[in-house]
Write a protein that holds these residues in place. Structure first.
Motif, short mmCIF file in Angstrom:
data_model
loop_
_atom_site.label_atom_id
_atom_site.label_comp_id
_atom_site.label_asym_id
_atom_site.label_seq_id
_atom_site.Cartn_x
_atom_site.Cartn_y
_atom_site.Cartn_z
N ALA A 138 3.20 -3.53 -4.23
CA ALA A 138 3.89 -3.30 -2.96
C ALA A 138 3.66 -1.85 -2.55
CB ALA A 138 5.39 -3.58 -3.13
N ARG A 139 3.18 -1.65 -1.32
CA ARG A 139 2.86 -0.29 -0.88
C ARG A 139 3.39 -0.04 0.52
NH1 ARG A 139 -3.35 -0.07 -0.81
NH2 ARG A 139 -3.10 -2.29 -0.35
N LEU A 140 4.12 1.06 0.69
CA LEU A 140 4.51 1.54 2.01
C LEU A 140 3.45 2.56 2.41
CD1 LEU A 140 8.38 1.98 1.61
CD2 LEU A 140 7.09 -0.04 2.34
N LEU A 141 2.54 2.17 3.29
CA LEU A 141 1.37 3.00 3.59
C LEU A 141 1.65 4.07 4.63
CD1 LEU A 141 -1.21 0.07 3.72
CD2 LEU A 141 -0.89 1.72 1.86
N LEU A 142 2.40 3.74 5.66
CA LEU A 142 2.71 4.70 6.72
C LEU A 142 4.16 4.52 7.16
CD1 LEU A 142 -0.42 4.46 9.07
CD2 LEU A 142 0.17 6.38 7.58
N ALA A 143 4.88 5.62 7.29
CA ALA A 143 6.25 5.57 7.80
C ALA A 143 6.23 5.29 9.30
CB ALA A 143 6.95 6.89 7.52
N PRO A 144 7.28 4.68 9.84
CA PRO A 144 7.31 4.39 11.29
C PRO A 144 7.26 5.67 12.12
CG PRO A 144 8.99 3.13 10.14
CD PRO A 144 8.47 4.13 9.16
N ARG A 145 6.31 5.74 13.03
CA ARG A 145 6.17 6.87 13.96
C ARG A 145 5.66 6.34 15.29
NH1 ARG A 145 4.13 9.48 9.22
NH2 ARG A 145 5.49 11.16 8.54
N ALA A 146 5.88 7.12 16.34
CA ALA A 146 5.36 6.76 17.65
C ALA A 146 4.59 7.93 18.26
CB ALA A 146 6.50 6.35 18.58
N ARG A 147 4.34 8.97 17.49
CA ARG A 147 3.69 10.17 18.02
C ARG A 147 2.23 9.90 18.38
NH1 ARG A 147 0.24 11.71 14.24
NH2 ARG A 147 0.70 11.43 12.02
N SER A 148 1.67 10.79 19.16
CA SER A 148 0.27 10.68 19.54
C SER A 148 -0.61 10.74 18.28
CB SER A 148 -0.09 11.84 20.48
OG SER A 148 -1.47 11.83 20.78
N GLY A 149 -1.56 9.85 18.20
CA GLY A 149 -2.46 9.83 17.05
C GLY A 149 -2.02 8.89 15.95
N HIS A 150 -0.75 8.42 15.99
CA HIS A 150 -0.27 7.56 14.90
C HIS A 150 -0.97 6.20 14.92
CE1 HIS A 150 2.35 5.95 11.83
NE2 HIS A 150 2.75 4.98 12.64
N LEU A 151 -1.23 5.67 16.11
CA LEU A 151 -1.93 4.39 16.18
C LEU A 151 -3.29 4.49 15.51
CD1 LEU A 151 -2.11 1.45 17.14
CD2 LEU A 151 -2.98 2.31 19.33
N HIS A 152 -3.99 5.59 15.73
CA HIS A 152 -5.29 5.79 15.10
C HIS A 152 -5.16 5.78 13.58
CE1 HIS A 152 -9.32 7.38 14.33
NE2 HIS A 152 -8.76 8.26 13.54
N ASP A 153 -4.13 6.47 13.07
CA ASP A 153 -3.91 6.50 11.61
C ASP A 153 -3.61 5.10 11.07
OD1 ASP A 153 -4.26 9.23 11.76
OD2 ASP A 153 -2.12 9.69 11.71
N LEU A 154 -2.82 4.36 11.83
CA LEU A 154 -2.44 3.01 11.39
C LEU A 154 -3.66 2.09 11.36
CD1 LEU A 154 0.82 1.24 12.37
CD2 LEU A 154 -1.29 -0.05 12.33
N LEU A 155 -4.49 2.17 12.40
CA LEU A 155 -5.70 1.33 12.44
C LEU A 155 -6.67 1.71 11.32
CD1 LEU A 155 -6.37 1.15 16.30
CD2 LEU A 155 -5.15 -0.48 14.86
N LEU A 156 -6.75 3.00 11.02
CA LEU A 156 -7.62 3.44 9.93
C LEU A 156 -7.12 2.88 8.60
CD1 LEU A 156 -10.09 5.19 9.31
CD2 LEU A 156 -8.54 7.13 8.98
N SER A 157 -5.80 2.87 8.40
CA SER A 157 -5.23 2.30 7.17
C SER A 157 -5.51 0.80 7.08
CB SER A 157 -3.72 2.56 7.11
OG SER A 157 -3.46 3.94 6.99
N LEU A 158 -5.43 0.11 8.21
CA LEU A 158 -5.73 -1.32 8.22
C LEU A 158 -7.20 -1.57 7.85
CD1 LEU A 158 -3.87 -2.59 11.43
CD2 LEU A 158 -3.44 -3.35 9.08
#
Length: 301
Positions: A138-158
């Motif tokens: 079980a891994r929590l990869l990214l904490a919830p955020r809405a800041r600029s650039g977070h979507l890019h980080d999330l897609l990279l993790s995916l």
């Protein structure tokens, strides 16, 4: 409510040829928005609080003209801004998610498309979105955020998710519940092939609902697994338990699709009894089309 014609949607195999998840997510969201007028995954926004007398310099957009018509006085509507909603997208990366049907994408890749599109929609609505996964652990990869650039980080993790392991969903759902603010949203994307039939998963999802969280479980399955396009005779094994080999002929077994359907129907009932939304998805279906169909079902309900 009408949806865009199916010819406007790209099959998952063709979608994969576009390249990375960033472009895929934009394409899916564009197709989804063409097929639906308003997303059910809206941000928290603002709540009306009260009226007050208009003062020179106030923004005229907030004048209440209906009240003016009744009272012949100008009033301004004041709003109380709600904090943005916190959400977690939880993706199953267990070994079984590596399976792909004939000519299709793997279940994990399809799940990544769905996760990317939903994250894109929610962050665009002002919500904070986090990412978690389970499989080897079980891994929590990214904490919830809405800041600029977070979507890019999330897609990279995916993009970096790789299948492996046989960890169930319950542990990661409990960890999400500890981390996330109450009243959030949890979207689990998985084939739901759980050793205990999904009892622990349903219990963990129920604990999130008891906290006041919105919980959606999106089941991803190939047509071969569901029985819609059952395979020919062969020696089959569970990728999470490779020693369990079973010779079978699913295509000629009239009970195969019925047994698969019974497993998922029982699990869906457990989830719905706890107030959890269950959404079956097929890797054969264009992601945009699947999302539009889901939204229309929600509105019909």
């Amino acid at each position: 409510m009408t949806s865009a014609p199916s010819t406007a949607f790209l099959p998952p195999g063709l979608l994969e040829r576009l390249g990375g998840l960033e472009l895929i997510a934009k394409t899916v969201v564009r197709g989804f928005q063409a097929g639906i007028h308003r997303s059910p995954l809206r941000g928290a926004g603002e709540d009306f609080a009260k009226h007050r007398d208009y003062q020179q310099g106030d923004d005229v957009r907030y004048l209440d003209w209906k009240l003016y018509g009744r009272t012949d006085r100008l009033y301004v509507r004041e709003f109380e801004e709600r904090s943005n909603l916190q959400a977690f997208v939880v993706v199953d990366t267990s070994a079984s998610m590596e399976y792909a049907g004939a000519g299709g994408v793997t279940k994990l890749r399809y799940a990544s498309y769905v996760a990317a599109a939903l994250a894109h929609l929610m962050i665009g609505a002002g919500d904070s979105v986090g990412l978690a996964a389970f499989g080897a652990e079980a891994r929590l990869l990214l904490a919830p955020r809405a800041r600029s650039g977070h979507l890019h980080d999330l897609l990279l993790s995916l993009e970096r998710l790789a299948p492996g392991g046989s960890e169930g969903a319950a542990d990661v759902l409990d960890r999400v519940g500890v981390t996330m603010r109450r009243g959030g949203r949890v979207i689990l994307i998985s084939d739901l092939l759980e050793d205990d039939g999904g009892e622990a998963l349903a219990a963990a999802a129920g604990r999130l609902r008891a906290r006041g969280d919105e919980v959606m479980v999106l089941r991803v399955l190939t047509p071969e697994e569901s029985g819609e396009a059952a395979p020919d005779a062969g020696l089959f094994f569970d990728p999470e338990h490779p020693a369990r080999e079973v010779p079978a002929t699913p295509r000629l077994d009239p009970g195969y699709a019925r047994r698969v359907g019974a497993y998922y129907a029982a699990l869906a009932d457990r989830l719905r009894q706890r107030g959890v939304e269950y959404v079956p998805l097929s890797t054969e279906q264009p992601v945009e089309q699947a999302l539009v169909a889901w939204v229309n079902r929600r509105r019909g309900a």
